[in-house]
Scaffold this motif. Structure first.
Motif, mmCIF file in Angstrom:
data_model
loop_
_atom_site.group_PDB
_atom_site.id
_atom_site.type_symbol
_atom_site.label_atom_id
_atom_site.label_comp_id
_atom_site.label_asym_id
_atom_site.label_seq_id
_atom_site.Cartn_x
_atom_site.Cartn_y
_atom_site.Cartn_z
ATOM 1 N N VAL A 31 1.198 -1.220 -0.225
ATOM 2 C CA VAL A 31 0.110 0.151 -0.495
ATOM 3 C C VAL A 31 0.605 1.008 -0.022
ATOM 4 C CG1 VAL A 31 -1.517 1.028 1.654
ATOM 5 C CG2 VAL A 31 -1.689 -1.153 1.074
ATOM 6 N N ARG A 32 0.404 2.159 -1.062
ATOM 7 C CA ARG A 32 1.444 3.163 -1.021
ATOM 8 C C ARG A 32 0.696 4.444 -1.010
ATOM 9 N NH1 ARG A 32 3.005 2.720 -7.254
ATOM 10 N NH2 ARG A 32 -0.107 2.132 -7.064
ATOM 11 N N ILE A 33 1.403 5.338 0.216
ATOM 12 C CA ILE A 33 0.825 6.472 0.635
ATOM 13 C C ILE A 33 1.812 7.854 1.119
ATOM 14 C CG2 ILE A 33 0.998 5.742 3.105
ATOM 15 C CD1 ILE A 33 -1.967 7.107 3.665
ATOM 16 N N GLY A 34 0.581 8.230 0.052
ATOM 17 C CA GLY A 34 1.861 9.634 0.037
ATOM 18 C C GLY A 34 0.750 10.939 0.702
ATOM 19 N N VAL A 35 1.965 11.390 1.715
ATOM 20 C CA VAL A 35 1.424 12.811 2.538
ATOM 21 C C VAL A 35 2.325 13.480 2.279
ATOM 22 C CG1 VAL A 35 0.566 10.732 4.324
ATOM 23 C CG2 VAL A 35 3.427 11.272 4.027
ATOM 24 N N LEU A 36 2.552 14.395 2.855
ATOM 25 C CA LEU A 36 3.229 15.914 3.302
ATOM 26 C C LEU A 36 4.339 15.229 4.296
ATOM 27 C CD1 LEU A 36 0.568 18.864 3.053
ATOM 28 C CD2 LEU A 36 1.643 16.988 1.531
ATOM 29 N N PHE A 38 6.103 17.329 6.564
ATOM 30 C CA PHE A 38 5.759 17.871 8.589
ATOM 31 C C PHE A 38 4.336 17.811 8.111
ATOM 32 C CE2 PHE A 38 10.040 19.125 7.040
ATOM 33 C CZ PHE A 38 10.832 18.216 7.331
ATOM 34 N N GLY A 39 3.700 16.910 7.988
ATOM 35 C CA GLY A 39 2.351 17.164 7.903
ATOM 36 C C GLY A 39 1.734 16.440 9.499
ATOM 37 N N THR A 40 0.571 16.294 9.830
ATOM 38 C CA THR A 40 0.044 15.864 11.020
ATOM 39 C C THR A 40 -0.501 14.244 11.008
ATOM 40 O OG1 THR A 40 -2.686 16.223 10.414
ATOM 41 C CG2 THR A 40 -0.475 17.885 11.566
ATOM 42 N N VAL A 41 -0.518 14.184 9.362
ATOM 43 C CA VAL A 41 -0.630 12.096 9.325
ATOM 44 C C VAL A 41 0.767 11.682 9.864
ATOM 45 C CG1 VAL A 41 -1.492 10.610 7.999
ATOM 46 C CG2 VAL A 41 -2.121 13.416 7.149
ATOM 47 N N SER A 42 2.017 12.288 9.611
ATOM 48 C CA SER A 42 2.707 11.594 9.606
ATOM 49 C C SER A 42 2.689 11.016 11.354
ATOM 50 C CB SER A 42 4.179 12.317 9.596
ATOM 51 O OG SER A 42 4.364 13.531 9.958
ATOM 52 N N TRP A 43 2.069 11.935 12.438
ATOM 53 C CA TRP A 43 2.722 11.069 13.434
ATOM 54 C C TRP A 43 1.755 10.021 13.324
ATOM 55 C CZ3 TRP A 43 -0.137 16.171 15.659
ATOM 56 C CH2 TRP A 43 0.759 17.716 15.324
ATOM 57 N N GLU A 44 0.226 9.635 13.304
ATOM 58 C CA GLU A 44 -0.329 8.655 12.873
ATOM 59 C C GLU A 44 0.951 7.431 12.420
ATOM 60 O OE1 GLU A 44 -4.400 7.061 11.181
ATOM 61 O OE2 GLU A 44 -3.646 8.470 12.834
ATOM 62 N N LEU A 45 1.186 7.797 10.966
ATOM 63 C CA LEU A 45 2.119 6.632 10.492
ATOM 64 C C LEU A 45 2.635 6.124 10.936
ATOM 65 C CD1 LEU A 45 1.072 8.119 6.254
ATOM 66 C CD2 LEU A 45 0.070 6.025 7.827
ATOM 67 N N ASP A 46 3.635 7.489 11.629
ATOM 68 C CA ASP A 46 5.378 7.002 12.500
ATOM 69 C C ASP A 46 4.320 6.112 13.595
ATOM 70 O OD1 ASP A 46 8.197 8.166 12.879
ATOM 71 O OD2 ASP A 46 7.176 7.533 14.790
ATOM 72 N N THR A 47 3.420 5.970 14.444
ATOM 73 C CA THR A 47 3.617 5.217 15.407
ATOM 74 C C THR A 47 2.744 3.776 14.732
ATOM 75 O OG1 THR A 47 2.424 7.072 16.459
ATOM 76 C CG2 THR A 47 0.789 5.366 17.083
ATOM 77 N N GLU A 62 4.209 1.215 2.582
ATOM 78 C CA GLU A 62 5.554 2.134 2.025
ATOM 79 C C GLU A 62 5.312 3.963 1.642
ATOM 80 O OE1 GLU A 62 7.860 3.955 -2.181
ATOM 81 O OE2 GLU A 62 6.165 1.799 -1.637
ATOM 82 N N ILE A 63 5.044 4.057 2.410
ATOM 83 C CA ILE A 63 4.940 6.242 3.024
ATOM 84 C C ILE A 63 6.053 7.213 1.795
ATOM 85 C CG2 ILE A 63 4.802 7.921 4.644
ATOM 86 C CD1 ILE A 63 4.896 5.610 6.691
ATOM 87 N N VAL A 64 5.162 7.636 0.635
ATOM 88 C CA VAL A 64 5.943 8.240 -0.185
ATOM 89 C C VAL A 64 6.000 9.600 0.168
ATOM 90 C CG1 VAL A 64 6.060 8.656 -2.406
ATOM 91 C CG2 VAL A 64 5.284 6.650 -1.709
ATOM 92 N N TYR A 65 6.566 10.956 0.362
ATOM 93 C CA TYR A 65 6.593 11.410 0.708
ATOM 94 C C TYR A 65 6.992 13.226 -0.609
ATOM 95 C CZ TYR A 65 7.785 10.489 5.407
ATOM 96 O OH TYR A 65 6.932 9.537 7.031
ATOM 97 N N ASP A 70 -1.011 19.546 -3.457
ATOM 98 C CA ASP A 70 -1.380 19.795 -5.005
ATOM 99 C C ASP A 70 -0.562 17.955 -6.614
ATOM 100 O OD1 ASP A 70 -3.124 21.156 -5.623
ATOM 101 O OD2 ASP A 70 -1.413 22.977 -6.087
ATOM 102 N N ALA A 71 0.071 17.978 -5.354
ATOM 103 C CA ALA A 71 1.888 16.272 -6.337
ATOM 104 C C ALA A 71 0.914 14.963 -5.397
ATOM 105 C CB ALA A 71 3.291 17.299 -5.368
ATOM 106 N N THR A 72 0.592 15.302 -4.409
ATOM 107 C CA THR A 72 -0.203 14.756 -3.345
ATOM 108 C C THR A 72 -1.715 13.829 -4.461
ATOM 109 O OG1 THR A 72 -1.716 15.270 -1.625
ATOM 110 C CG2 THR A 72 0.416 14.684 -1.711
ATOM 111 N N ASN A 73 -1.979 14.922 -4.955
ATOM 112 C CA ASN A 73 -3.805 14.513 -5.792
ATOM 113 C C ASN A 73 -2.863 13.921 -6.708
ATOM 114 O OD1 ASN A 73 -4.535 15.680 -2.843
ATOM 115 N ND2 ASN A 73 -5.204 17.947 -4.258
#
Length: 328
Positions: A31-36, A38-47, A62-65, A70-73
């Motif tokens: 599962v490839r997820i695109g996130v910012l 330094f976004g808050t989503v990274s807190w959950e994904l790190d956990t 797989e976390i793709v930064y 706009d780039a994630t969209n």
């Protein structure tokens, strides 16, 4: 070549060990997820990753930064990644224009109008003639919802009655701290940091949603993916949603987990505690059908004030905006 009896026995034992391992070890779905970054989503994904909740749910996350939303969209629409985090308005618009995106709720945490503790501003009506900083732009959902409430309850058109300044979230908060703005509407985590530094909430977008007809908290953001991807990879999609819930449960209960995350969050002390508490308040806890129904009500409010620039030509939220599988 001759193989000794000892070697034969070792190979047989190794084969038995490999055969006894659960099939899930070899069947983890990517599962490839695109996130910012330094976004808050990274807190959950790190956990999630730290506690191997992806492995426990038979997925290989797989976390793709990315540098910007706009780039994630674009990456999601192009099929370069499987999932992103964004709002249901964008999902609905994509569906109404022929796309098949859908959403699993991520967080009900939303922005708020913040004022200094010593400010005489006590109601939305008091904002008349004041200088307001707004993050997210003129079509930000929170800003539109607050506008709708001000119009309904006070006959006040905030964009014309106030001096409105738009800017990036960090800049808006900095100007507020410097006393250059009378009030600011910022994203939830910036509001939490302001709360820890002498500011109070005048009104939250969540308060506005309830006043405008929602029966409970509505997720502002969700994990968004193509419906056909979820159908083709149902175990992976379900596994990710379950792993996300487990990570949220951990963050809801463990203060130590927040202390571990402090360097990533870039906060400590009272600021970290306020971010922790606001995050916990934003964990979705309602049935998805209830959220979807309330989102539909809010969509009509937002469409009325934001027009085609916000929602396109669709007068109603597109069916399937919230992932139907979650209602089963």
């Amino acid at each position: 070549m001759m193989i000794s009896r000892r070697t034969t026995l070792r190979l047989a034992a190794l084969g038995a060990i490999l055969a006894s391992k659960p099939a899930a070890v070899f069947a983890a779905a990517k599962v490839r997820i695109g996130v910012l970054k330094f976004g808050t989503v990274s807190w959950e994904l790190d956990t999630l990753k730290r506690h191997k909740l992806d492995e426990a749910n038979r997925i290989d996350l797989e976390i793709v930064y990315f540098a910007g939303e706009d780039a994630t969209n674009v990456a999601l629409l192009a099929g370069a990644i499987d999932m992103i985090v964004t709002d249901w308005l964008w999902v609905s618009r994509q569906r109404s224009e022929g796309g098949d995106l859908t959403l699993a709720p991520y967080s009900t945490a939303v922005g708020a109008i913040m004022v200094n503790q010593e400010s005489p501003i006590r109601t939305l009506a008091d904002l008349k003639g004041k200088k307001i900083g707004v993050a997210g732009g003129p079509l930000d959902k929170s800003w539109l919802l607050v506008q709708a409430l001000a119009r309904r309850d006070h006959g006040l058109d905030l964009p014309t009655a106030c001096d409105v300044v738009f800017g990036a979230p960090p800049l808006i908060s900095e100007k507020a701290m410097q006393g250059e703005l009378d009030a600011v509407l910022n994203f939830w985590h910036f509001c939490a940091r302001l709360e820890a530094n002498g500011f109070r909430r005048l009104i939250g977008a969540d308060d506005a949603t309830k006043a405008l007809g929602a029966s409970g908290p509505v997720s502002a953001l969700g994990y968004v993916f193509h419906n056909h991807w979820a159908s083709d990879n149902l175990d992976a999609a379900r596994g990710f949603v379950k792993a996300s819930k487990q990570a949220k449960d951990l963050l809801a209960k463990s203060d130590d987990e927040w202390l571990r995350l402090a360097p990533l969050i870039r906060a400590e002390g009272k600021e970290l505690e306020k971010l922790r508490d606001r995050y916990r308040q934003g964990i979705p806890r309602r049935p998805v059908a209830e959220e979807a129904a309330d989102a539909g009500k809010l969509y009509r409010v937002l469409a009325a004030i934001g027009g085609e620039k916000l929602v396109g030509r669709a007068p109603e939220m597109a069916p399937g905006t919230f992932w139907a599988e979650l209602a089963k």
